[in-house]
Scaffold this motif. Structure first.
Motif, PDB file in Angstrom:
ATOM      1  N   ARG A  54       0.835  -1.207   0.000  1.00 32.75           N
ATOM      2  CA  ARG A  54       0.000   0.000   0.000  1.00 32.75           C
ATOM      3  C   ARG A  54       0.873   1.261   0.000  1.00 32.75           C
ATOM      4  NH1 ARG A  54      -5.273   0.649   2.276  1.00 32.75           N
ATOM      5  NH2 ARG A  54      -6.553  -0.990   1.398  1.00 32.75           N
ATOM      6  N   VAL A  55       1.962   1.261   0.766  1.00 33.48           N
ATOM      7  CA  VAL A  55       2.864   2.419   0.777  1.00 33.48           C
ATOM      8  C   VAL A  55       3.441   2.620  -0.627  1.00 33.48           C
ATOM      9  CG1 VAL A  55       5.054   3.347   1.669  1.00 33.48           C
ATOM     10  CG2 VAL A  55       3.411   2.279   3.238  1.00 33.48           C
ATOM     11  N   ASP A  56       3.834   1.537  -1.259  1.00 36.32           N
ATOM     12  CA  ASP A  56       4.358   1.611  -2.621  1.00 36.32           C
ATOM     13  C   ASP A  56       3.312   2.230  -3.558  1.00 36.32           C
ATOM     14  OD1 ASP A  56       6.216   1.207  -4.699  1.00 36.32           O
ATOM     15  OD2 ASP A  56       5.350  -0.742  -5.191  1.00 36.32           O
ATOM     16  N   LEU A  57       2.068   1.785  -3.466  1.00 40.72           N
ATOM     17  CA  LEU A  57       0.994   2.323  -4.306  1.00 40.72           C
ATOM     18  C   LEU A  57       0.700   3.787  -3.980  1.00 40.72           C
ATOM     19  CD1 LEU A  57      -1.438  -0.724  -4.353  1.00 40.72           C
ATOM     20  CD2 LEU A  57      -0.134   0.191  -6.283  1.00 40.72           C
ATOM     21  N   ILE A  58       0.734   4.144  -2.709  1.00 39.26           N
ATOM     22  CA  ILE A  58       0.494   5.536  -2.302  1.00 39.26           C
ATOM     23  C   ILE A  58       1.541   6.445  -2.944  1.00 39.26           C
ATOM     24  CG2 ILE A  58       0.571   7.156  -0.356  1.00 39.26           C
ATOM     25  CD1 ILE A  58      -0.537   4.754   1.388  1.00 39.26           C
ATOM     26  N   LEU A  59       2.795   6.059  -2.839  1.00 39.24           N
ATOM     27  CA  LEU A  59       3.869   6.895  -3.363  1.00 39.24           C
ATOM     28  C   LEU A  59       3.834   6.960  -4.885  1.00 39.24           C
ATOM     29  CD1 LEU A  59       6.710   5.855  -0.903  1.00 39.24           C
ATOM     30  CD2 LEU A  59       5.303   7.932  -0.852  1.00 39.24           C
ATOM     31  N   ARG A  60       3.497   5.851  -5.517  1.00 40.33           N
ATOM     32  CA  ARG A  60       3.360   5.836  -6.976  1.00 40.33           C
ATOM     33  C   ARG A  60       2.204   6.745  -7.400  1.00 40.33           C
ATOM     34  NH1 ARG A  60       2.539   0.165  -9.116  1.00 40.33           N
ATOM     35  NH2 ARG A  60       4.310  -0.131  -7.755  1.00 40.33           N
ATOM     36  N   LYS A  62       1.058   9.336  -5.785  1.00 41.39           N
ATOM     37  CA  LYS A  62       1.472  10.729  -5.584  1.00 41.39           C
ATOM     38  C   LYS A  62       2.364  11.208  -6.725  1.00 41.39           C
ATOM     39  CE  LYS A  62       2.768  12.320  -1.761  1.00 41.39           C
ATOM     40  NZ  LYS A  62       3.457  12.638  -0.535  1.00 41.39           N
ATOM     41  N   ARG A  63       3.262  10.324  -7.190  1.00 39.65           N
ATOM     42  CA  ARG A  63       4.170  10.710  -8.281  1.00 39.65           C
ATOM     43  C   ARG A  63       3.417  11.066  -9.554  1.00 39.65           C
ATOM     44  NH1 ARG A  63       7.425   6.600  -6.244  1.00 39.65           N
ATOM     45  NH2 ARG A  63       6.700   5.121  -7.793  1.00 39.65           N
ATOM     46  N   GLY A  65       0.391  12.349  -9.606  1.00 37.20           N
ATOM     47  CA  GLY A  65      -0.497  13.473  -9.392  1.00 37.20           C
ATOM     48  C   GLY A  65      -1.814  13.208  -8.696  1.00 37.20           C
ATOM     49  N   PHE A  66      -2.016  12.022  -8.173  1.00 38.22           N
ATOM     50  CA  PHE A  66      -3.250  11.752  -7.433  1.00 38.22           C
ATOM     51  C   PHE A  66      -3.187  12.425  -6.069  1.00 38.22           C
ATOM     52  CE2 PHE A  66      -3.665   8.140 -10.329  1.00 38.22           C
ATOM     53  CZ  PHE A  66      -5.033   8.115 -10.571  1.00 38.22           C
ATOM     54  N   ALA A  67      -4.315  12.931  -5.608  1.00 38.52           N
ATOM     55  CA  ALA A  67      -4.435  13.447  -4.243  1.00 38.52           C
ATOM     56  C   ALA A  67      -4.552  12.248  -3.305  1.00 38.52           C
ATOM     57  CB  ALA A  67      -5.673  14.326  -4.124  1.00 38.52           C
ATOM     58  N   LEU A  68      -4.201  12.437  -2.037  1.00 41.20           N
ATOM     59  CA  LEU A  68      -4.263  11.325  -1.080  1.00 41.20           C
ATOM     60  C   LEU A  68      -5.670  10.744  -0.976  1.00 41.20           C
ATOM     61  CD1 LEU A  68      -1.880  12.326   1.838  1.00 41.20           C
ATOM     62  CD2 LEU A  68      -1.543  10.589   0.083  1.00 41.20           C
ATOM     63  N   ASP A  69      -6.692  11.584  -1.031  1.00 39.79           N
ATOM     64  CA  ASP A  69      -8.066  11.066  -0.964  1.00 39.79           C
ATOM     65  C   ASP A  69      -8.373  10.177  -2.164  1.00 39.79           C
ATOM     66  OD1 ASP A  69      -8.535  12.313   1.448  1.00 39.79           O
ATOM     67  OD2 ASP A  69      -9.465  14.085   0.535  1.00 39.79           O
ATOM     68  N   GLU A  70      -7.859  10.551  -3.338  1.00 35.37           N
ATOM     69  CA  GLU A  70      -8.064   9.720  -4.527  1.00 35.37           C
ATOM     70  C   GLU A  70      -7.319   8.392  -4.381  1.00 35.37           C
ATOM     71  OE1 GLU A  70      -8.504  12.965  -8.092  1.00 35.37           O
ATOM     72  OE2 GLU A  70      -6.527  12.737  -7.181  1.00 35.37           O
ATOM     73  N   ILE A  71      -6.115   8.455  -3.844  1.00 37.85           N
ATOM     74  CA  ILE A  71      -5.333   7.236  -3.647  1.00 37.85           C
ATOM     75  C   ILE A  71      -6.038   6.329  -2.649  1.00 37.85           C
ATOM     76  CG2 ILE A  71      -3.136   6.301  -2.796  1.00 37.85           C
ATOM     77  CD1 ILE A  71      -1.847   8.985  -3.784  1.00 37.85           C
TER      78      ILE A  71
END
Length: 162
Positions: A54-60, A62-63, A65-71
């Protein structure tokens, strides 16, 4: 040393911080947002292979351009599915729009790379004191015009006088 990633692998906050180049505070923030769910052993957080993924997907996310809520919404697709049609249809619309935005950004990046490569080729040709081909000259002029237009706000001069 990073542990091999098996389904039952466990990671400390320090290990994940080092692996992904983020601070422990960042991981705690993702936990607070409900994006990862480490277990507790006393005061220590213990992250699972699922948390690591999940951390890997979150950071990807973000790279690109997704907002955290979208992620978070992407990570919680299972919950969206349980929400039925009234949750799936808006999610589909948001995902389709995000895909269109990313495709436009990719096209912009591809064009920018092509222009930079033309400029680089033109500069290398000038270093070798050779006359570049007409196509390289055309692309270099486009690159120069783009650079001048971007510099105009800083120089105060119109693009044709920079």
């Amino acid at each position: 040393m990073i542990k091999p990633v098996t389904p039952d692998a466990e990671f400390s906050i320090r290990e994940l911080s080092l692996e992904f180049g983020v601070t422990p505070r960042t991981l705690r923030f993702y936990e607070q947002k409900g994006m990862i769910h480490p277990q507790r052993r006393g005061a220590a957080r213990v992250y699972s292979a699922s948390d690591r993924a999940r951390v890997d997907l979150i950071l990807r996310g973000k790279r690109v351009g997704f907002a955290l809520d979208e992620i978070k919404e992407i990570l919680d697709l299972e919950a969206i599915d349980r929400g039925g049609r009234e949750r799936l249809e808006p999610a589909i619309t948001r995902f389709e729009e995000r895909i269109r935005v990313l495709q436009r950004q990719r096209e912009d990046v591809d064009r920018a790379i092509a222009e930079l490569q033309a400029g680089l080729e033109w500069m290398r040709e000038r270093l070798e004191d050779r006359e570049p081909p007409d196509e390289v000259k055309r692309r270099a002029r486009a690159f120069e015009a783009l650079a001048a237009a971007r510099l105009e706000p800083w120089t105060g001069l119109p693009a044709d006088q920079s």
